[in-house]
Design an enzyme around this catalytic site. Structure first.
Site, short mmCIF file in Angstrom:
data_model
loop_
_atom_site.label_atom_id
_atom_site.label_comp_id
_atom_site.label_asym_id
_atom_site.label_seq_id
_atom_site.Cartn_x
_atom_site.Cartn_y
_atom_site.Cartn_z
N GLU A 79 6.73 1.75 -1.16
CA GLU A 79 5.33 1.88 -0.80
C GLU A 79 4.98 0.64 0.00
O GLU A 79 5.08 -0.48 -0.52
CB GLU A 79 4.45 2.00 -2.05
CG GLU A 79 2.98 2.17 -1.72
CD GLU A 79 2.06 1.57 -2.76
OE1 GLU A 79 1.22 0.73 -2.38
OE2 GLU A 79 2.21 1.91 -3.94
N CYS A 87 -3.50 -1.96 -2.08
CA CYS A 87 -2.91 -1.16 -1.01
C CYS A 87 -3.86 -0.07 -0.55
O CYS A 87 -3.58 0.61 0.44
CB CYS A 87 -1.58 -0.56 -1.47
SG CYS A 87 -1.72 0.39 -3.00
#
Length: 490
Positions: free
Chosen positions: A240, A274
């Site tokens: 990720e 994020c």
């Protein structure tokens, strides 16, 4: 030696920790692989109990853990207590997942001699990958995406041992969490921990490692992928990486709610998520611009997790400085503190500067792009890179139809009249997206289906009943959900 640092002062704290040398990495991985043999053969019901024991142990140590992590991250009591609870919740979720049994994707097609050509008896289910899963901890979540994070919980649930490369931003927290988890597991060596940059390279290239999970920057993900490419035997890599999480505000959206929500989401955790909204498209509207500026000006910065992340934010803000400054918040306090900043450009200017202007600036910075007509957005949205999330603010669903279609191809999670910060740990969650949001858009690092990354299917053709796994036997004593001759049974 590795030291923790206090982001508020920049001073070293805690004990000095040794970097794990190559021999140490080999010893830890080999021990995990040996423990994994018994763990893989442990029935799912017993693995579920072990996962719940880990959750209970983490919860019991909350007071100790949040204080330790706060000294190394400056994230504060409320945030860190909540994160310990979320981390324990992930282990409890995966206990439910493996008790349910649907994750095995069990399928039976009985033999059909009348078919053309005749069909044999074929049965299929997923099994844990036969080796160790390497996990690279994230900087911004010292619990939920670290030693006891979702990658570790899902891999253990699948039946795989795990070795974590600790993040240098919270080394002492990592050591303590690893000890707590090990003490709760039936085989303590199921969870290994290594420290140091070279240890991470040695880990991902170890022959007993069969998959790797990573949460971090695009540069970090590319570096790990490069190491994997050097292996004699390739392995899957689930990373990720970066995400700007575009938000599209349509003319029907309530202006005041958008402004306050944006400022809060942007600066949550000093922008070190994020999923912070790094890019927002808004109608050309002076009232909305003023509301956005006023909301941002009421925010306050704070210390970032480490000096490297602070320096990266400063560099990102310099890059965005070629745009006009819309507003900035109040400066934060501390050695590694930063100030929230929001820049603005019209749609044509933003489009001319793509793709560089839309790269992630990790921290409390964002770009607000103004447009005149909703129909003008589509060609610009088409040029955006992949993101973890995409958000639409509107009160008219028909008004959103065109932009929703584009955003549906650009992000793994679509949000209506909300904000991307905050990722629910549940069965339906998908936390991934097209590159550079992740390296494998079909998979998630949060939610029940995160377990799929650490499983691989085996098909059994005309296999003796005595040798079949119980989950594929005719009687199905474990009550696993199965698809039999094309019909789903539960």
């Amino acid at each position: 030696m590795i030291y923790g640092h206090d982001p508020r002062t920049g001073e070293t704290i805690g004990a000095a920790l040794n970097e794990t040398d190559s021999a140490g990495v080999d010893m830890i991985v080999s021990a995990a692989a040996a423990a994994g043999v018994g763990w893989r053969a442990t029935p799912a019901a017993e693995r579920a109990l072990a996962l719940e024991a880990v959750a209970d142990a983490l919860t019991a140590h909350t007071d100790e853990l949040w204080e330790l992590a706060d000294r190394e991250t400056a994230l504060g009591e409320v945030r860190l207590r909540g994160e310990v609870a979320r981390t324990a919740g992930q282990f409890r979720l995966f206990a439910q997942v493996i008790r349910d049994g649907g994750y095995l994707d069990a399928i039976i097609d009985h033999a059909d001699p009348s078919a053309t050509p005749p069909r044999p008896d074929v049965r299929r289910m997923k099994h844990p990958l036969p080796g160790v899963v390497a996990v690279f901890a994230a900087s911004n979540f010292p619990f939920a995406f670290s030693v006891a994070g979702g990658d570790t919980a899902s891999a253990l649930a699948a039946g795989c041992p795990v070795v974590v490369k600790a993040h240098p931003g919270h080394p002492n927290t990592s050591e303590r969490v690893a000890r707590i988890v090990r003490d709760a597991l039936p085989y303590p060596d199921l969870l290994g921990l290594v420290q140091g940059l070279q240890a991470g390279a040695d880990l991902v290239q170890h022959p007993a490692v069969v998959a790797a999970g990573f949460t971090g920057s695009v540069a970090g993900g590319k570096a790990i992928k490069g190491l994997i490419d050097q292996r004699e035997v390739p392995i899957p890599f689930f990373g990720e990486l970066g995400s700007v999480n575009p938000v599209v505000v349509l003319p029907s959206a309530p202006k005041a709610q958008v402004a306050t929500g944006f400022a809060a989401s942007l600066t949550l955790g000093v922008g070190q998520f994020c999923t912070n909204p790094g890019l927002m498209f808004v109608p050309e509207d002076d009232e909305l611009r003023k509301a956005l500026a006023a909301a941002v000006e009421q925010t306050t910065g704070g210390p970032m997790l480490d000096e490297r992340i602070r320096d990266g934010y400063v560099g990102g803000v310099e890059r965005l400085g070629e745009l006009s400054l819309l507003a900035e918040g109040r400066p934060g306090e501390g050695s590694w503190a930063v100030t929230p900043k929001v820049f603005t450009a019209d749609l044509a200017t933003f489009s001319d500067k793509l793709p560089r202007i839309a790269e992630e600036c990790f921290g409390p910075a964002s770009v607000v792009v103004t447009y005149q007509k909703v129909s003008d957005l589509r060609p610009v949205l088409e040029r955006l890179e992949g993101s973890l999330t995409a958000t639409v603010h509107a009160t008219d669903a028909d008004e959103a139809s065109e932009v929703a279609e584009v955003l549906g191809r650009k992000a793994g999670r679509l949000i209506w009249n909300g904000w991307p910060t905050g990722v629910a740990v549940c069965w339906a969650m998908h936390h991934g997206g097209p590159w550079p949001a992740s390296t494998a858009a079909a998979h998630t690092s949060v939610g029940a289906t995160a377990i799929d990354r650490w499983l691989a299917p085996t098909a059994y053709q005309d296999w003796p009943a005595e040798l079949l796994p119980e989950e594929l036997g005719e009687e199905n004593p474990l009550g696993v959900p199965r698809r039999v001759d094309g019909v789903l049974q539960s």
